[in-house]
Scaffold this motif. Structure first.
Motif, PDB file in Angstrom:
ATOM      1  N   LEU A   1       0.871  -1.179   0.000  1.00 25.30           N
ATOM      2  CA  LEU A   1       0.000   0.000   0.000  1.00 25.30           C
ATOM      3  C   LEU A   1       0.906   1.225   0.000  1.00 25.30           C
ATOM      4  CD1 LEU A   1      -2.695   1.488   0.300  1.00 25.30           C
ATOM      5  CD2 LEU A   1      -2.495   1.160   2.777  1.00 25.30           C
ATOM      6  N   ASN A   2       0.862   1.990  -1.093  1.00 23.97           N
ATOM      7  CA  ASN A   2       1.845   3.058  -1.286  1.00 23.97           C
ATOM      8  C   ASN A   2       1.397   4.438  -0.825  1.00 23.97           C
ATOM      9  OD1 ASN A   2       3.832   1.405  -2.333  1.00 23.97           O
ATOM     10  ND2 ASN A   2       3.120   1.633  -4.439  1.00 23.97           N
ATOM     11  N   ALA A   3       0.090   4.687  -0.723  1.00 26.00           N
ATOM     12  CA  ALA A   3      -0.369   6.032  -0.362  1.00 26.00           C
ATOM     13  C   ALA A   3      -1.827   5.980   0.057  1.00 26.00           C
ATOM     14  CB  ALA A   3      -0.188   7.002  -1.533  1.00 26.00           C
ATOM     15  N   VAL A   4      -2.249   7.009   0.801  1.00 29.96           N
ATOM     16  CA  VAL A   4      -3.647   7.199   1.208  1.00 29.96           C
ATOM     17  C   VAL A   4      -4.046   8.611   0.805  1.00 29.96           C
ATOM     18  CG1 VAL A   4      -5.264   7.279   3.140  1.00 29.96           C
ATOM     19  CG2 VAL A   4      -3.426   5.573   3.124  1.00 29.96           C
ATOM     20  N   TYR A   5      -5.142   8.740   0.062  1.00 31.41           N
ATOM     21  CA  TYR A   5      -5.587  10.028  -0.459  1.00 31.41           C
ATOM     22  C   TYR A   5      -6.908  10.452   0.147  1.00 31.41           C
ATOM     23  CZ  TYR A   5      -2.012   9.571  -4.072  1.00 31.41           C
ATOM     24  OH  TYR A   5      -0.812   9.446  -4.734  1.00 31.41           O
ATOM     25  N   LYS A   6      -7.090  11.757   0.251  1.00 31.58           N
ATOM     26  CA  LYS A   6      -8.390  12.310   0.598  1.00 31.58           C
ATOM     27  C   LYS A   6      -9.331  12.125  -0.586  1.00 31.58           C
ATOM     28  CE  LYS A   6      -6.940  16.480   1.527  1.00 31.58           C
ATOM     29  NZ  LYS A   6      -6.935  17.904   1.945  1.00 31.58           N
ATOM     30  N   TYR A   7     -10.609  12.322  -0.315  1.00 36.17           N
ATOM     31  CA  TYR A   7     -11.632  12.188  -1.344  1.00 36.17           C
ATOM     32  C   TYR A   7     -11.349  13.132  -2.512  1.00 36.17           C
ATOM     33  CZ  TYR A   7     -16.331  11.925  -3.403  1.00 36.17           C
ATOM     34  OH  TYR A   7     -17.394  11.739  -4.246  1.00 36.17           O
ATOM     35  N   ALA A   8     -11.301  12.559  -3.722  1.00 35.75           N
ATOM     36  CA  ALA A   8     -11.111  13.304  -4.972  1.00 35.75           C
ATOM     37  C   ALA A   8      -9.751  13.975  -5.094  1.00 35.75           C
ATOM     38  CB  ALA A   8     -12.226  14.338  -5.171  1.00 35.75           C
ATOM     39  N   GLU A   9      -8.823  13.651  -4.232  1.00 34.87           N
ATOM     40  CA  GLU A   9      -7.476  14.215  -4.327  1.00 34.87           C
ATOM     41  C   GLU A   9      -6.759  13.605  -5.528  1.00 34.87           C
ATOM     42  OE1 GLU A   9      -3.935  15.251  -1.098  1.00 34.87           O
ATOM     43  OE2 GLU A   9      -5.182  13.469  -0.809  1.00 34.87           O
ATOM     44  N   ALA A  10      -5.966  14.407  -6.219  1.00 32.45           N
ATOM     45  CA  ALA A  10      -5.265  13.931  -7.410  1.00 32.45           C
ATOM     46  C   ALA A  10      -4.282  12.818  -7.046  1.00 32.45           C
ATOM     47  CB  ALA A  10      -4.521  15.086  -8.082  1.00 32.45           C
ATOM     48  N   ILE A  11      -4.369  11.705  -7.751  1.00 27.30           N
ATOM     49  CA  ILE A  11      -3.540  10.533  -7.474  1.00 27.30           C
ATOM     50  C   ILE A  11      -2.247  10.651  -8.264  1.00 27.30           C
ATOM     51  CG2 ILE A  11      -3.416   8.011  -7.673  1.00 27.30           C
ATOM     52  CD1 ILE A  11      -6.598   8.167  -7.603  1.00 27.30           C
ATOM     53  N   ASP A  12      -1.128  10.722  -7.557  1.00 30.30           N
ATOM     54  CA  ASP A  12       0.155  10.846  -8.230  1.00 30.30           C
ATOM     55  C   ASP A  12       1.116   9.701  -7.922  1.00 30.30           C
ATOM     56  OD1 ASP A  12       0.660  11.532  -5.610  1.00 30.30           O
ATOM     57  OD2 ASP A  12       1.168  13.626  -6.043  1.00 30.30           O
ATOM     58  N   GLU A  13       0.753   8.812  -7.020  1.00 31.31           N
ATOM     59  CA  GLU A  13       1.561   7.618  -6.745  1.00 31.31           C
ATOM     60  C   GLU A  13       1.121   6.482  -7.660  1.00 31.31           C
ATOM     61  OE1 GLU A  13       4.036   6.718  -4.792  1.00 31.31           O
ATOM     62  OE2 GLU A  13       4.262   8.353  -3.342  1.00 31.31           O
ATOM     63  N   ARG A  14       2.042   5.597  -7.979  1.00 22.96           N
ATOM     64  CA  ARG A  14       1.702   4.384  -8.719  1.00 22.96           C
ATOM     65  C   ARG A  14       1.585   3.206  -7.758  1.00 22.96           C
ATOM     66  NH1 ARG A  14       2.139   4.755 -14.351  1.00 22.96           N
ATOM     67  NH2 ARG A  14       3.079   6.725 -15.069  1.00 22.96           N
TER      68      ARG A  14
ATOM     69  N   VAL B   1      -4.983   3.838  -1.593  1.00 23.45           N
ATOM     70  CA  VAL B   1      -6.337   3.923  -1.047  1.00 23.45           C
ATOM     71  C   VAL B   1      -6.810   5.358  -1.154  1.00 23.45           C
ATOM     72  CG1 VAL B   1      -7.671   3.897   1.101  1.00 23.45           C
ATOM     73  CG2 VAL B   1      -6.247   1.943   0.521  1.00 23.45           C
ATOM     74  N   MET B   2      -8.073   5.534  -1.551  1.00 15.89           N
ATOM     75  CA  MET B   2      -8.725   6.831  -1.465  1.00 15.89           C
ATOM     76  C   MET B   2      -9.849   6.732  -0.448  1.00 15.89           C
ATOM     77  SD  MET B   2     -10.639   9.228  -4.305  1.00 15.89           S
ATOM     78  CE  MET B   2      -9.108   9.856  -5.001  1.00 15.89           C
ATOM     79  N   ASP B   3      -9.918   7.672   0.471  1.00 18.35           N
ATOM     80  CA  ASP B   3     -10.958   7.688   1.500  1.00 18.35           C
ATOM     81  C   ASP B   3     -12.279   8.141   0.888  1.00 18.35           C
ATOM     82  OD1 ASP B   3     -12.287   7.720   3.959  1.00 18.35           O
ATOM     83  OD2 ASP B   3     -11.691   9.797   4.355  1.00 18.35           O
ATOM     84  N   THR B   4     -13.227   7.223   0.800  1.00 15.95           N
ATOM     85  CA  THR B   4     -14.553   7.533   0.271  1.00 15.95           C
ATOM     86  C   THR B   4     -15.606   6.804   1.089  1.00 15.95           C
ATOM     87  OG1 THR B   4     -14.909   5.660  -1.237  1.00 15.95           O
ATOM     88  CG2 THR B   4     -13.516   7.457  -2.052  1.00 15.95           C
ATOM     89  N   PRO B   5     -16.878   7.221   0.991  1.00 19.02           N
ATOM     90  CA  PRO B   5     -17.951   6.401   1.538  1.00 19.02           C
ATOM     91  C   PRO B   5     -18.069   5.078   0.777  1.00 19.02           C
ATOM     92  CG  PRO B   5     -18.698   8.653   1.103  1.00 19.02           C
ATOM     93  CD  PRO B   5     -17.371   8.485   0.431  1.00 19.02           C
ATOM     94  N   GLY B   6     -18.881   4.178   1.310  1.00 16.36           N
ATOM     95  CA  GLY B   6     -19.111   2.917   0.640  1.00 16.36           C
ATOM     96  C   GLY B   6     -20.146   2.998  -0.461  1.00 16.36           C
ATOM     97  N   TYR B   7     -20.952   4.051  -0.474  1.00 14.55           N
ATOM     98  CA  TYR B   7     -22.010   4.200  -1.471  1.00 14.55           C
ATOM     99  C   TYR B   7     -21.382   4.374  -2.844  1.00 14.55           C
ATOM    100  CZ  TYR B   7     -26.361   5.978  -3.553  1.00 14.55           C
ATOM    101  OH  TYR B   7     -27.470   6.175  -4.338  1.00 14.55           O
ATOM    102  N   ASP B   8     -21.677   3.459  -3.754  1.00 17.50           N
ATOM    103  CA  ASP B   8     -20.916   3.336  -4.995  1.00 17.50           C
ATOM    104  C   ASP B   8     -20.851   4.608  -5.833  1.00 17.50           C
ATOM    105  OD1 ASP B   8     -20.499   0.563  -4.413  1.00 17.50           O
ATOM    106  OD2 ASP B   8     -22.530   0.169  -5.119  1.00 17.50           O
ATOM    107  N   PRO B   9     -21.973   5.289  -6.135  1.00 17.78           N
ATOM    108  CA  PRO B   9     -21.849   6.491  -6.972  1.00 17.78           C
ATOM    109  C   PRO B   9     -20.953   7.559  -6.353  1.00 17.78           C
ATOM    110  CG  PRO B   9     -24.134   5.783  -6.845  1.00 17.78           C
ATOM    111  CD  PRO B   9     -23.386   4.986  -5.832  1.00 17.78           C
ATOM    112  N   VAL B  10     -21.086   7.762  -5.047  1.00 19.73           N
ATOM    113  CA  VAL B  10     -20.269   8.768  -4.361  1.00 19.73           C
ATOM    114  C   VAL B  10     -18.804   8.345  -4.349  1.00 19.73           C
ATOM    115  CG1 VAL B  10     -19.913   9.997  -2.183  1.00 19.73           C
ATOM    116  CG2 VAL B  10     -22.235   9.491  -2.966  1.00 19.73           C
ATOM    117  N   SER B  11     -18.561   7.065  -4.109  1.00 16.89           N
ATOM    118  CA  SER B  11     -17.196   6.556  -4.060  1.00 16.89           C
ATOM    119  C   SER B  11     -16.504   6.687  -5.409  1.00 16.89           C
ATOM    120  CB  SER B  11     -17.203   5.095  -3.609  1.00 16.89           C
ATOM    121  OG  SER B  11     -15.894   4.577  -3.563  1.00 16.89           O
ATOM    122  N   VAL B  12     -17.166   6.234  -6.472  1.00  9.28           N
ATOM    123  CA  VAL B  12     -16.555   6.281  -7.798  1.00  9.28           C
ATOM    124  C   VAL B  12     -16.350   7.720  -8.253  1.00  9.28           C
ATOM    125  CG1 VAL B  12     -16.872   5.689 -10.229  1.00  9.28           C
ATOM    126  CG2 VAL B  12     -17.414   4.016  -8.471  1.00  9.28           C
ATOM    127  N   THR B  13     -17.261   8.615  -7.906  1.00 16.23           N
ATOM    128  CA  THR B  13     -17.081  10.024  -8.257  1.00 16.23           C
ATOM    129  C   THR B  13     -15.748  10.543  -7.722  1.00 16.23           C
ATOM    130  OG1 THR B  13     -19.456  10.457  -8.360  1.00 16.23           O
ATOM    131  CG2 THR B  13     -18.025  12.351  -7.987  1.00 16.23           C
TER     132      THR B  13
END
Length: 540
Positions: free
Chosen positions: A413-426, A430-442
Motif C-alpha cells: 500500500l503506497n499512499a492514502v488520499y483524501k476524497y477526490a485528491e489527485a492521485i500521483d503515486e503508482r 487507497v482513497m478515503d470515500t464512503p461505501g455508497y458506490d456512486p459517491v465513491s466512484v465520483t
C-alpha cells in the motif's frame, strides 16, 4: 487465505438434485461447501444444504449433520461455538456468536454480531518488493495521449454545473449534441453533463466547498475529458472564479483552459443555452482531432469497486480482481481501493502491507474519523452490510470488509488520499470515500481513475461517464440472469477455474475496454446519473 481454486468434484455432485444435497450417504464437505482457511469456524455452502445431510470433514474422520437448511452462499458452523466466541472466516474474525451455536447450524444475523475487535496493528511487516515487468515488455492499450502526458481511455466534452441551480441548463445544452450531431465527429465519445445536488447552502470557503471544488476540477482536468465548459448561476456559494483560482484551472493545463458561463450574466437560460451551443460547436473539431495510439498499461489508473456484494464476492470476483491488480502493478500501473467503511475490520491486512508506518497511520486516522462521523450522525459502522448484502449471506461489516479488501491484491500500500485528491503515486493506493458506490466512484474518477472494475453478486448495473465501468459477476446464476449487464463471469471459480485465470480475463477486458470497446453499461447509455459528489456537513 488461498482462494486460487475452489475445486469441483463432478462424481460427487451428481448426487445433487434440483440444486439441493439429499440425505443419505455422507458427502465430503469440500464437494458441497468452501472452506477458505484451515482455522475457519464456518464453511460456505456451494449449493443449498437440507437438514439431515451428513458432511464428512476434511481435517478429521468425523462428520457433522446439517441441522437446518443452509442456502447457497451462506455460512455453516463446522463445530459448536459458545456465546461470545469469536467466529472466523478467511482466517480472520468476522464477528462473535450472540448465542450458542451448534455444529451444522446456519450462521447469520440471528446468531452472529459484530462485537469489538480491539486489534493491535502491525505496520509494514508484510511488505514485499514488486517484481516489475521491464518497460519494453509491458502490455499496451490504445489510448488518447494528452499534451500534459496523461492518457485517456475515452474522449468526451464535459459541461459541468457549479451548483444545482444550473443543472437543468446543463441538460438543455447537452441535448443540443445528440447522435445526429456527433456522427460527424467519430473520435468524440459524447457531450456529457455533470450535474449534482450541491453548490450552495454551505459556508463559502468551508471544507465542504473545497471538497466539491476538488471534485469538479478533477473532472475538468481528467484525461478522458478533451474540453469542458463550466456553467453557474452566479450567486452560489461555489463561485466559479474562486474555484478556478483555488484549483489553478487556468494554469494547470494550458491545452485545456476553463470556459465559463453564468445564467445571471448571460440573460437567463435561453441565452446561456444558445451561447453554450456556439462555444461547444467550436470545440468539436478540436476535440475530434485527437487519435488513439499505443501506450503502456502503466498509464491506467484503475478504480476498484464492489456493490451488491454477496457471500461469493470474497471467494470468486474480488480475489480474481486482486490477481489482476497485482499484475497491473507489476506492469507499472495504479489501482485505487476505496470505500473506507468497507475496509473496516480488515484494515490489519492492509496495514501490514503499508509501505511505511506513516502511510499506515494515515489510513488509521481516516478510520477513526469514520467512527466519529458515524457516531455524530446516529449511525454505526455495522449499519453496512445492506439488506441485499445480508440476503446474499454477508452478516457483519467485518465479513464484508474481508471479502472486499481482496480486490486490492497483495502488493504494498503506497499512499492514502483524501476524497477526490489527485492521485500521483503508482501501485496500490487507497482513497478515503464512503461505501455508497456512486459517491465513491465520483471521488476515484475525480482523482484521475480512467477505468473502473466493479464486482457484484446481487446485480449492480453501474456505469460512470467519463470512465468506462466493467461489471464482474460473482456467481454464474447472476451472469446468466443479467447477460446484458455483466461483462465477466467470475462464478466459474466455483467450477474449478482458478482466480488467476479470472484475473487474467479481467485484465484482458480492461485493455480491450480502455482501447475503445464498449462495456455493457456503456452500450446501454448508463453513466451520467451516477455522478454524485460527496456532500459534507450541514446544508443551510
Amino acid at each position: 487465505m488461498d482462494t486460487s481454486k475452489v475445486p469441483a468434484n463432478a462424481a460427487q455432485l451428481h448426487t445433487i438434485e434440483s440444486g439441493v444435497v439429499a440425505r443419505g450417504k455422507p458427502v465430503a464437505l469440500q464437494d458441497v461447501a468452501v472452506l477458505l482457511h484451515p482455522e475457519d469456524d464456518v464453511a460456505i455452502a456451494r449449493v443449498p444444504l437440507n437438514r439431515g445431510v451428513l458432511l464428512r470433514l476434511p481435517t478429521t474422520s468425523g462428520t457433522i449433520e446439517v441441522v437446518q437448511r443452509i442456502p447457497s452462499g451462506h455460512k455453516l458452523a463446522l463445530h459448536a461455538l459458545v456465546e461470545g466466541q469469536a467466529v472466523r472466516r478467511y482466517g480472520s474474525i468476522i464477528g462473535f456468536a450472540s448465542q450458542a451455536i451448534q455444529a451444522g447450524e446456519h450462521v447469520h444475523s440471528h446468531n452472529l454480531s459484530v462485537g469489538s475487535l480491539k486489534q493491535e496493528y502491525e505496520y509494514a511487516v508484510d511488505v514485499r518488493p514488486v517484481a516489475f515487468v521491464p518497460e519494453e515488455q509491458r502490455r499496451t492499450f490504445m489510448g488518447y495521449r494528452r499534451p500534459d502526458g496523461k492518457v485517456g481511455t475515452r474522449n468526451y466534452i464535459a459541461i459541468i454545473s457549479s451548483v444545482n441551480c444550473s443543472a437543468s441548463t446543463v441538460r438543455a445544452i447537452q441535448q443540443r449534441f445528440g447522435p445526429e450531431v456527433l456522427q460527424a465527429y467519430p473520435n468524440i465519445d459524447g457531450v456529457i453533463g455533470l450535474t449534482h445536488k450541491s453548490g450552495c447552502g454551505m459556508r463559502t470557503g468551508s471544507a465542504a466547498v473545497e471538497q466539491l471544488q476538488r471534485v469538479l476540477s478533477g473532472m475538468a482536468l481528467h484525461p478522458n475529458i478533451g474540453a469542458y465548459l463550466l456553467v453557474g448561476l452566479g450567486c452560489e456559494s461555489n463561485q466559479l472564479q474562486d474555484m478556478i483560482a483555488a484549483m489553478q484551472l487556468d494554469s494547470a493545463q494550458q491545452w485545456k483552459q476553463p470556459l465559463v458561463l453564468t445564467l445571471q450574466e448571460n440573460h437567463g437560460v435561453a441565452h446561456t443555452v444558445a451561447e453554450a451551443a456556439r462555444v461547444i460547436g467550436e470545440l468539436l473539431p478540436q476535440v475530434n482531432a485527437v487519435q488513439r495510439e499505443a501506450v503502456p498499461i502503466s498509464e491506467l489508473k484503475l478504480a476498484l469497486q464492489c456493490g451488491g456484494s454477496d457471500g461469493w464476492s470474497g471467494i470468486t470476483a474480488n480475489p480474481g480482481l486482486g490477481f489482476c491488480v497485482d499484475e497491473l502493478v507489476r506492469q507499472g500501473g495504479t489501482a485505487v481501493l476505496s470505500e473506507t467503511p468497507e475496509i473496516y475490520g480488515a484494515e490489519h491486512i492492509l496495514l501490514r502491507r503499508a509501505r511505511s508506518r506513516e502511510v499506515g497511520e494515515r489510513f488509521v486516522e481516516r478510520l477513526r474519523w469514520w467512527e466519529h462521523y458515524t457516531a455524530i450522525n446516529e449511525m454505526e459502522m455495522d449499519n453496512n452490510p445492506t439488506p441485499g448484502n445480508k440476503l446474499g449471506s454477508l452478516t457483519t461489516i467485518y465479513e464484508k470488509s474481508l471479502g472486499a479488501t481482496a480486490k486490492g491484491g497483495t502488493t504494498p500500500l503506497n499512499a492514502v488520499y483524501k476524497y477526490a485528491e489527485a492521485i500521483d503515486e503508482r501501485g496500490l493506493v487507497v482513497m478515503d470515500t464512503p461505501g455508497y458506490d456512486p459517491v465513491s466512484v465520483t471521488g476515484q474518477v475525480a482523482g484521475g481513475c480512467n477505468i473502473i472494475v466493479f464486482t457484484t453478486g446481487r446485480g449492480s448495473v453501474f456505469g460512470f461517464k467519463p470512465a468506462p465501468s466493467i461489471k464482474v459477476a460473482t456467481n454464474t446464476p447472476l451472469y446468466e440472469k443479467m447477460p446484458d449487464d455483466m461483462d465477466i463471469n467470475a462464478g466459474v471459480v466455483l467450477d474449478g477455474v482458478s482466480t488467476e485465470e479470472v484475473g487474467r480475463s479481467i485484465l484482458d477486458e480492461i485493455i480491450a475496454v480502455a482501447s475503445g470497446k464498449q462495456s455493457k453499461s456503456e452500450a446501454q447509455g448508463i453513466g451520467e446519473e451516477e455522478f454524485a459528489p460527496w456532500i459534507l456537513g450541514a446544508t443551510m
